[in-house]
Each structure stands twice: as structure tokens, then as C-alpha cells.
Design a protein around this motif. Structure first.
Motif, PDB file in Angstrom:
ATOM      1  N   GLU A   9      10.746  10.474  11.803  1.00  0.00           N
ATOM      2  CA  GLU A   9      10.277  10.887  10.479  1.00  0.00           C
ATOM      3  C   GLU A   9      10.107   9.685   9.552  1.00  0.00           C
ATOM      4  O   GLU A   9       9.148   9.580   8.805  1.00  0.00           O
ATOM      5  N   ALA A  10      11.101   8.782   9.633  1.00  0.00           N
ATOM      6  CA  ALA A  10      11.053   7.597   8.766  1.00  0.00           C
ATOM      7  C   ALA A  10       9.804   6.773   9.051  1.00  0.00           C
ATOM      8  O   ALA A  10       9.154   6.261   8.134  1.00  0.00           O
ATOM      9  N   LEU A  18       2.122   3.398   3.626  1.00  0.00           N
ATOM     10  CA  LEU A  18       1.387   2.135   3.703  1.00  0.00           C
ATOM     11  C   LEU A  18      -0.105   2.366   3.952  1.00  0.00           C
ATOM     12  O   LEU A  18      -0.948   1.752   3.300  1.00  0.00           O
ATOM     13  N   PHE A  19      -0.424   3.238   4.888  1.00  0.00           N
ATOM     14  CA  PHE A  19      -1.833   3.528   5.168  1.00  0.00           C
ATOM     15  C   PHE A  19      -2.544   4.029   3.919  1.00  0.00           C
ATOM     16  O   PHE A  19      -3.698   3.673   3.653  1.00  0.00           O
ATOM     17  N   SER A  20      -1.881   4.867   3.165  1.00  0.00           N
ATOM     18  CA  SER A  20      -2.537   5.525   2.023  1.00  0.00           C
ATOM     19  C   SER A  20      -2.803   4.560   0.871  1.00  0.00           C
ATOM     20  O   SER A  20      -3.598   4.855  -0.014  1.00  0.00           O
ATOM     21  N   THR A  21      -2.109   3.424   0.873  1.00  0.00           N
ATOM     22  CA  THR A  21      -2.352   2.471  -0.222  1.00  0.00           C
ATOM     23  C   THR A  21      -3.148   1.248   0.224  1.00  0.00           C
ATOM     24  O   THR A  21      -3.955   0.726  -0.532  1.00  0.00           O
ATOM     25  N   ARG A  22      -2.921   0.795   1.480  1.00  0.00           N
ATOM     26  CA  ARG A  22      -3.573  -0.431   1.920  1.00  0.00           C
ATOM     27  C   ARG A  22      -4.690  -0.199   2.922  1.00  0.00           C
ATOM     28  O   ARG A  22      -5.412  -1.137   3.260  1.00  0.00           O
ATOM     29  N   GLY A  23      -4.790   1.014   3.443  1.00  0.00           N
ATOM     30  CA  GLY A  23      -5.764   1.266   4.493  1.00  0.00           C
ATOM     31  C   GLY A  23      -5.149   1.082   5.865  1.00  0.00           C
ATOM     32  O   GLY A  23      -4.013   0.623   6.001  1.00  0.00           O
ATOM     33  N   PHE A  24      -5.889   1.427   6.878  1.00  0.00           N
ATOM     34  CA  PHE A  24      -5.378   1.408   8.247  1.00  0.00           C
ATOM     35  C   PHE A  24      -5.295  -0.011   8.808  1.00  0.00           C
ATOM     36  O   PHE A  24      -4.281  -0.423   9.356  1.00  0.00           O
ATOM     37  N   ASN A  25      -6.360  -0.747   8.635  1.00  0.00           N
ATOM     38  CA  ASN A  25      -6.454  -2.060   9.279  1.00  0.00           C
ATOM     39  C   ASN A  25      -5.582  -3.128   8.632  1.00  0.00           C
ATOM     40  O   ASN A  25      -5.211  -4.088   9.289  1.00  0.00           O
ATOM     41  N   ALA A  26      -5.277  -2.958   7.366  1.00  0.00           N
ATOM     42  CA  ALA A  26      -4.491  -3.974   6.668  1.00  0.00           C
ATOM     43  C   ALA A  26      -3.000  -3.808   6.923  1.00  0.00           C
ATOM     44  O   ALA A  26      -2.197  -4.635   6.516  1.00  0.00           O
ATOM     45  N   VAL A  27      -2.632  -2.736   7.581  1.00  0.00           N
ATOM     46  CA  VAL A  27      -1.216  -2.483   7.849  1.00  0.00           C
ATOM     47  C   VAL A  27      -0.920  -2.688   9.328  1.00  0.00           C
ATOM     48  O   VAL A  27      -1.592  -2.113  10.185  1.00  0.00           O
ATOM     49  N   ASP A  31       4.666  -4.128   9.906  1.00  0.00           N
ATOM     50  CA  ASP A  31       4.839  -3.723   8.506  1.00  0.00           C
ATOM     51  C   ASP A  31       5.505  -2.348   8.430  1.00  0.00           C
ATOM     52  O   ASP A  31       6.439  -2.126   7.652  1.00  0.00           O
ATOM     53  N   ILE A  32       4.990  -1.441   9.230  1.00  0.00           N
ATOM     54  CA  ILE A  32       5.512  -0.074   9.236  1.00  0.00           C
ATOM     55  C   ILE A  32       6.971  -0.058   9.662  1.00  0.00           C
ATOM     56  O   ILE A  32       7.809   0.594   9.031  1.00  0.00           O
ATOM     57  N   ALA A  33       7.260  -0.792  10.728  1.00  0.00           N
ATOM     58  CA  ALA A  33       8.627  -0.841  11.237  1.00  0.00           C
ATOM     59  C   ALA A  33       9.580  -1.382  10.172  1.00  0.00           C
ATOM     60  O   ALA A  33      10.660  -0.838   9.952  1.00  0.00           O
ATOM     61  N   LEU A  34       9.139  -2.445   9.495  1.00  0.00           N
ATOM     62  CA  LEU A  34       9.972  -3.042   8.454  1.00  0.00           C
ATOM     63  C   LEU A  34      10.272  -2.024   7.355  1.00  0.00           C
ATOM     64  O   LEU A  34      11.413  -1.858   6.933  1.00  0.00           O
ATOM     65  N   GLU A  35       9.229  -1.352   6.905  1.00  0.00           N
ATOM     66  CA  GLU A  35       9.364  -0.352   5.835  1.00  0.00           C
ATOM     67  C   GLU A  35      10.281   0.805   6.256  1.00  0.00           C
ATOM     68  O   GLU A  35      11.023   1.336   5.436  1.00  0.00           O
ATOM     69  N   ALA A  36      10.199   1.151   7.518  1.00  0.00           N
ATOM     70  CA  ALA A  36      10.987   2.292   8.007  1.00  0.00           C
ATOM     71  C   ALA A  36      12.386   1.875   8.447  1.00  0.00           C
ATOM     72  O   ALA A  36      13.209   2.730   8.781  1.00  0.00           O
ATOM     73  N   GLY A  37      12.633   0.568   8.466  1.00  0.00           N
ATOM     74  CA  GLY A  37      13.917   0.086   8.962  1.00  0.00           C
ATOM     75  C   GLY A  37      14.055   0.288  10.452  1.00  0.00           C
ATOM     76  O   GLY A  37      15.131   0.567  10.970  1.00  0.00           O
ATOM     77  N   ALA A  38      12.939   0.160  11.151  1.00  0.00           N
ATOM     78  CA  ALA A  38      12.937   0.389  12.593  1.00  0.00           C
ATOM     79  C   ALA A  38      12.473  -0.859  13.326  1.00  0.00           C
ATOM     80  O   ALA A  38      11.980  -1.802  12.722  1.00  0.00           O
ATOM     81  N   ASN A  39      12.636  -0.846  14.606  1.00  0.00           N
ATOM     82  CA  ASN A  39      12.138  -1.926  15.437  1.00  0.00           C
ATOM     83  C   ASN A  39      10.682  -1.629  15.819  1.00  0.00           C
ATOM     84  O   ASN A  39      10.345  -0.484  16.117  1.00  0.00           O
ATOM     85  N   PRO A  40       9.825  -2.665  15.815  1.00  0.00           N
ATOM     86  CA  PRO A  40       8.415  -2.453  16.162  1.00  0.00           C
ATOM     87  C   PRO A  40       8.232  -1.691  17.477  1.00  0.00           C
ATOM     88  O   PRO A  40       7.360  -0.823  17.578  1.00  0.00           O
TER      89      PRO A  40
END
Lengths: 237, 237
Positions: A9-10, A18-27, A31-40
Motif C-alpha cells: 500500500e505504501a 509522485l506520478f500525479s505531480t511529476r509525471g510518469f517518466n520523471a519519477v 524515487d518511489i521506494a525512497l518515498e515509501a520507505g521501501a527497497n527498490p
DNA sequence: TTTTCTTTTGTACAGATGTACAAATTATCA
DNA sequence: TGATAATTTGTACATCTGTACAAAAGAAAA
């Protein structure tokens, strides 16, 4: 560190944000893993690929949102007064796009903003989903509007529904512009006002006479038959 | 191979074309070079960086487009009939966004589409330009509209100008949707029809009563004072 | 021609990207 | 408890990215 019991869920939530503010390709997945506190690696474990993650976000929201829309549409169709019915129909379309009834974090606004951004980026993964999932709901709304405004050709209603969706998207993508241009009078991020403004403007737009020089929308609105647009389909000089 | 005497232009045009359809981040300098028939190194030679290239595209279009808008606005302000004047003002805003008067390849529509995509991606380079260059023009239009509709609060006009821009953007970004939903009745890429539909819908939206339950826009339109929107600022249930 | 400036080319590089995968860790249940 | 499954971690890799830069090619002026 204590393990997050709902890492899936996280990750979904972080990606959505992130997608909704920066777009798909810029993320990036990192980045997602960092934001979610997860490992890539955890991202690809749960969603196979970046595309798969985006697909999952859509699967998560499309169902509840369109279900809610149809529920509200059914209720709106039962409204007796013609004017009130049209307004209720428009509201049934708009409202779930701003605040989802489901308890998914971020509400419907974030997902709608994501859809706006993906549509602008011409995302291939999303392209198919849109046509398959959303067109059915949109058609149901156009038909409901057709019922309230039977004198208008379908093509005109389609154009106006296009404008509605564009207005909806842009309001979510760029709310600062409203705040800036109104010099603080209005807050573009005020979703309640956005909905009311959008509904009232849209209802009026829908009731406008057809561009081919048709009479006004409803008997009650005695705007009188207006001439065809001056210099229609030519430059204004 | 014979040398292209206007490689700079070719690169600008290729970049504009690719950015406007795929977004900024999804397009690489190598993609642009390939499309323009140029060497990747040539791109950085002419424009220093990828950001510099985007900036140059804006510099190229903003001036002529807003100049044309102001020209048309000045002419529109001189229209005597209130209804016709409002329509002319809206047309003066919309028309240059679709077809630039300048001879730059691709016309204004491609650049407007690019602006739409950049705004959705939240592009940082563009962020400043928008507020600096476009807000002045937009304010001039809002003031002109205010003059035709003096009973409406500025905040409401700002909201409706937001909807106009959103509708404009989305029509250029996703014209296929109109074609699809109208089942071939209309062509979303028909810019002439897009302009007419957008102008007529917007004029009607602008003339709508304010959401706080105000009387109709102009004396001629005897729609009668309507009640405040049902369940204003609350759910429709 | 020769000289000087402009433009194009090719190559290189450091960093980021999506993804795969084995090892380590944690949860679940017998 | 121990065994099995589910998750997380860390690392690795091939590819793509923006950009820098020297060499080559071409144009312009002497």
C-alpha cells in the motif's frame, strides 16, 4: 527498523503521489521506494515492473470511482425538475473525481490529477485503459445529458463533455493559477469551491444554443434565438 | 549528405513536435537529433542544454502569440453590442492558441499543446515563464470580461478562465476522444470546429449566474434568478 | 589561394535507469 | 518448536541519459 505491514500500500500511495505531480517518466523506481520507505527491489517484487505499478494504481481506483459515478447518476436521473436534473447529472460526474468515497489514501483528487498528467504525457499503458474503462461511463453521462437537452446534437454534447473533463483536469493540475490570478480572493486548491464553480459553469455551457444557430436550451431560459456566431469558422480579423 | 542551411530551425521544430506529444522527460536529445537529421552534439552547440532548447521554444512563440492576442483584444473591446463583445473577447483569447499568425512551422496549436503537456508535467523551467509572461495577458482578458459582466465577482471570472484554459489544453492534448465518443460524427482534430464549440460554450459559462445565487448575466438573457445550487458545498447524497 | 570563423561530427564519461536475482530476513503454520 | 512460504535486502548489469570536448568539415573573408 520495524517492518511495514502494508508495504504494498505504501508503495502504491507513494507512486500515486509522485506520478500525479511529476509525471510518469520523471519519477524513478528508486524515487518511489525512497518515498515509501521501501527497497527498490521490493517494488518490482510486488508489481513486476514500473508499468505494472501504474496499471495497479488504475485498477485500484477505476472501479470504485465509476461505480460511485453511476450510483449518483441513477439518483440524478430521478430528479424531476429539468434544470435540477441536469445539474445533478453534472455533479454526479464531477464529484467522485474530486473526492473518492472509498477510503484510499489521497482521495479521488490525487488519482484524477494522475489521470490528467498521464493523458498529457500520452502514456501508452494508460491509453488502452481509458478507452476501455472510461468511455462506458462517459457515454452513460452523455446519454443522461441528451435526455435533458434533446434538441442538441450529440456531437455538440461530446464537445462540451470534452471541455468539462479538460476544465476538471486542469483545475487539479494547476490550482495555483486560480490563487495567483484572483490575487488571493480564491483558493484554487479549495475543492469544494472548485466543484461548485465547475458545475455551475458547465451547466450553463451545456445549455448554450448549438453553434449552428439553434434556439436556447430550455423553455424556461428565454435567452431568445441568437444568430450564428459572428464570422463562424473564419478568422475574427 | 548536403548540409541543412537551417539546422537550428530543424532542431527547434523537431523538439517542439516531440515534446508536445511525448512530454519533456520522455524525449532524449538523441531522439530530437534523429528527428531533425542532426548530430546530438549539434543540439547542445546551438542551445547549450536541453532546458535551453525548451526555453528557446517558448521565447520563439510567446511574443507573437500574446501580441496577436492583444491585437484581437483591442479590436474586440471596440465591439458595441454587449453579447457580441464578450464573444469577440473570448475568441481573441482562443484563436491565437490554435493557429499562430506567425509563419512558424506547426502553427500555434502545436505550441499550445506543448504548453499543456509541460504544465501537466510540472516542468520547472516553464513554471517561471508562465507566471511572468502569460499572467499579464490573462489579466488583460479578465479585465475585458469584467467590463462585459460587471456584476460577477473577479474570483468567479478567474475560475471560469481557468476552465477555459483547461478545456483548450485538453482539446489539443486529446482530440481523439471527441472523435471516439461522437462515433465519427465530429472530428476532434478539426480546429475550426473546436474553436467555435469552445467559444460558444465559454461565453455561456461566463454568463452563468454566480454560485452565490446571483441574477443572470445580462438583461437580454431572462433566465430569471435561480436558487443557489442545490446542496451547495456539500455532497449530493 | 590562405586565414579565420562557424558549424558539424564522433567519441567519451559519469551518472541514472529499469530490471533480474541470490541471499538474508521475517511471517505463517504444522 | 521447526519447516515452509512470503517478503525484504543488496548487488549487479546492460542500457540510456545529458553533457563536454577535440577533431573534422564547411563557409566566409582576406
Amino acid at each position: 527498523m520495524t517492518r511495514n505491514p502494508n508495504m504494498r500500500e505504501a508503495i502504491l500511495s507513494a507512486a500515486e503521489s509522485l506520478f500525479s505531480t511529476r509525471g510518469f517518466n520523471a519519477v524513478s523506481i528508486r524515487d518511489i521506494a525512497l518515498e515509501a520507505g521501501a527497497n527498490p527491489g521490493s517494488v518490482t517484487y510486488h508489481f513486476k515492473s514500473k508499468d505494472g505499478l501504474l496499471l495497479e494504481i488504475y485498477k485500484r481506483h477505476c472501479g470504485p470511482m465509476n461505480k460511485r459515478r453511476i450510483e449518483l447518476l441513477v439518483a440524478a436521473r430521478r430528479v424531476r425538475d429539468v434544470q435540477d436534473r441536469l445539474e445533478a447529472v453534472v455533479r454526479a460526474y464531477v464529484q467522485p473525481a474530486f473526492s473518492s468515497s472509498s477510503d484510499l489514501a489521497g482521495g479521488g483528487a490525487r488519482f484524477t490529477r494522475l489521470r490528467a498528467v498521464m493523458s498529457a504525457e500520452g502514456n501508452a499503458v494508460v491509453g488502452r485503459i481509458i478507452a476501455e474503462i472510461f468511455d462506458d461511463t462517459t457515454n452513460a453521462f452523455i446519454e443522461a445529458i441528451e435526455q435533458s437537452l434533446p434538441h442538441l446534437p450529440r456531437r455538440t454534447l461530446v464537445w462540451r463533455s470534452q471541455f468539462l473533463l479538460g476544465a476538471l483536469y486542469y483545475t487539479l493540475v494547476n490550482p495555483e493559477r486560480v490563487t495567483r490570478l484572483s490575487r488571493g480572493e480564491a483558493d484554487g486548491a479549495d475543492m469544494a469551491e472548485a466543484i461548485e464553480q465547475l458545475v455551475s459553469a458547465t451547466v450553463a455551457a451545456l445549455q448554450a444554443p448549438d453553434i449552428n444557430g439553434q434556439a436556447a436550451a430550455e423553455p424556461a431560459a428565454k435567452a431568445g434565438a441568437r444568430k450564428a456566431p459572428a464570422g463562424s469558422r473564419s478568422r475574427t480579423a
